[in-house]
Design an enzyme around this catalytic site. Structure first.
Site, short mmCIF file in Angstrom:
data_model
loop_
_atom_site.label_atom_id
_atom_site.label_comp_id
_atom_site.label_asym_id
_atom_site.label_seq_id
_atom_site.Cartn_x
_atom_site.Cartn_y
_atom_site.Cartn_z
N SER A 169 -9.40 2.64 2.50
CA SER A 169 -8.39 3.18 1.75
C SER A 169 -7.26 2.46 1.13
CB SER A 169 -7.59 4.46 2.44
OG SER A 169 -6.94 3.76 3.60
N LYS A 213 1.00 -1.31 -0.05
CA LYS A 213 0.05 0.11 0.10
C LYS A 213 1.00 1.20 -0.12
CE LYS A 213 -3.82 2.29 2.44
NZ LYS A 213 -4.80 2.06 3.69
N SER A 268 -9.88 0.24 6.64
CA SER A 268 -9.40 0.20 5.26
C SER A 268 -8.61 -0.64 5.03
CB SER A 268 -8.42 1.38 5.36
OG SER A 268 -8.94 2.66 5.41
#
Length: 511
Positions: free
Chosen positions: A171, A96, A195
């Protein structure tokens, strides 16, 4: 670069920001005193240069062309090979893009971080490479990671492999899409309000939010230290357990981690007998007004019922504090993110651990240049948080942090009678990605509406695993299994048993 001391006019202006009104003589006296303090700042910069890490020079990366990135899930591609042997040898992983990979650009979905290149790997990246994984790129994440939708990254929307018109959730949007599409074996996600788990649910994969502090956050861009988590996103529970075993444990640089942390092996727990365990289906996780879809609620209840086939006792559980906990999260996330992430340039102050001075400086400079380009979710949080701090002096944040202990106690109390809590990960299936010209209210709603069941466990710190429970309207539904703190293995053990019971989790059509 030497710190320029302020002149007398600037000292007077600084005093005014505190509501002080020094006369000219006082300003004249304070000006050289301030300059004297600042000489130590120059000394510290010179000393730090002697210990600052040097980024590796052998990690080239490229931005993929649109044709090679149809889901919009890759930020940059690279190939960093880890150790020749280890539990993740030969496995590809997407990191990420709020997590530092040394020598590889990091954007955190935002114009404010764009152009930054870390000097040092995050602890979790060091551990992945040490276990044999190959990092094949950085996965797109949402603007400063403050969105549960997948439409706020400045690189463009991340599309769901099940239906490219739909959100992946956020996210950790790119991480979920890449795993679900089979472009990587594994991905690393982050979780402050759901997330990891929300995009896992929307994309039909496994996502595990570890107990707070189990996995070091060192080297990842913080939002709020009491909410920050990193964890695995995978296609199978076995992979999630293996990755978690690699990531877990103290690194000595993250004050989120308890001093006596001694992680148990999660992979070793898989396949163990789950008969005799007891799970509670949390009533308040279902039937959220204007959010919950009947198909989602029914699918999760049916999946929970199937746990009885494994010899698990399934009971209904009333837990009103689950709804209260969302309000506690809202205040902590709003005031906390404003002070630490936005105004504190990510890292804030007053904690012991490893900071990233380069990122603090880069973000701090660009924050004032790019604030008009923040996503609506970030802007709304910044405005609400600044208003609260100016008008209410942060007293509600203090209340919420005190209430966090009560939230934790209420969940602990519920978990004293059952081994796991069960509820929908998100109350709906993936919704259409909003258009850039949709009303601001719609874009904010699509970014925050799905957090209601996930965010409370970021406050309490309990481990939570999202697994595919089935389909509704042809789209994945996630079931969340929440365990006692540091009993991550129980979450994953039951999740694995469920996966075996249903014959594995399906992937997107045609993939």
């Amino acid at each position: 670069m030497p710190v320029r001391p302020p002149d007398e006019n600037e000292v007077a202006a600084l005093a005014g920001t505190y509501g002080m009104h020094p006369d000219e003589a006082e300003v004249s006296s304070y000006t050289p005193l301030v300059a004297a303090f600042l000489t130590s700042y120059d000394a510290v910069e010179e000393l730090y240069a002697g210990i600052a890490p040097q980024p590796p020079a052998d990690r080239p990366s490229t931005r993929p062309a649109d044709a090679d990135n149809p889901l919009g899930a890759w930020y940059v591609r690279t190939e960093i090979r880890g150790a020749a042997e280890g539990p993740l040898a030969g496995r590809t992983v997407a990191v990420k893009d709020n997590v530092a990979v040394a020598g590889v650009p990091m954007m955190n979905g935002s114009h404010t971080v764009e152009g930054f290149v870390p000097r040092r790997d995050a602890t979790v990246v060091t551990r992945l490479l040490g276990a044999g994984a190959t990092v094949t790129g950085k996965a797109v994440c949402e603007d400063l990671c403050f969105s549960g939708g997948s439409h706020t990254s400045v690189t463009g929307p991340v599309r769901n492999p099940w239906d490219p018109t739909r959100t992946t959730g956020g996210s950790s949007s790119g991480s979920a899409a890449l795993v679900a599409a089979g472009e990587v074996d594994l991905a690393l996600g982050g979780d402050q309000g759901g997330s990891i788990r929300m995009p896992a649910a929307f994309c039909g994969i496994v996502g595990h939010k570890p107990t707070h502090g189990l996995v070091p956050y060192t080297g990842a861009f913080p939002i709020e230290s009491t909410l920050d988590h990193l964890g695995p996103m995978t296609r199978t529970v076995a992979d999630a357990a293996t990755v978690l075993d690699v990531l877990a444990g103290r690194d000595g640089d993250d004050p989120r981690q308890p001093a006596d942390l001694a992680p148990a092996s999660c992979a070793a727990a898989l396949g163990g007998d789950v008969a005799g365990l007891r799970v509670g289906v949390v009533a308040q996780g279902f039937g959220w007004a204007e959010l919950s879809e009947t198909g989602v609620d029914d699918t999760v209840r049916a999946a929970a019922g199937r746990l009885r086939e494994l010899g698990i006792e399934v009971v209904d559980l009333d837990l009103p504090w689950h709804r209260h906990a969302l309000h506690v999260w809202n205040v902590i996330a709003t005031d906390g993110a404003t002070v630490q992430m936005i105004e504190g340039n990510g890292y804030g102050h007053n904690w012991e651990g490893r900071y990233d001075p380069d990122l603090v400086a880069h973000y701090g400079r660009r924050r004032k240049e790019t604030a008009d380009r923040w996503s609506p979710t970030v802007t709304a949080v910044a405005l609400a948080g600044r208003w609260s701090i100016e008008r209410e002096q942060g007293r509600h944040y203090a209340m919420a942090q005190n209430l966090a202990a009560e939230v934790r106690r209420r969940y602990d109390e519920a978990l004293s009678g059952v081994d796991l809590l069960v509820l929908p990960t998100v109350p709906m299936v993936a919704r259409p990605i909003p258009a850039p010209d949709d009303p601001l209210e719609v874009r904010v709603s699509r970014g925050l509406e799905m957090i209601v069941n996930c965010a409370p466990f970021d406050v309490s710190g309990h481990p939570a695993t999202s697994v595919p429970a089935g389909l509704s309207e042809g789209l994945p539904v996630g079931m969340m299994l929440v365990g006692r703190r540091f009993a991550d293995a129980t979450c994953l053990q039951v999740a694995h048993a469920f996966e075996q019971l249903v014959g594995g989790f399906p992937g997107p059509p045609g993939r």
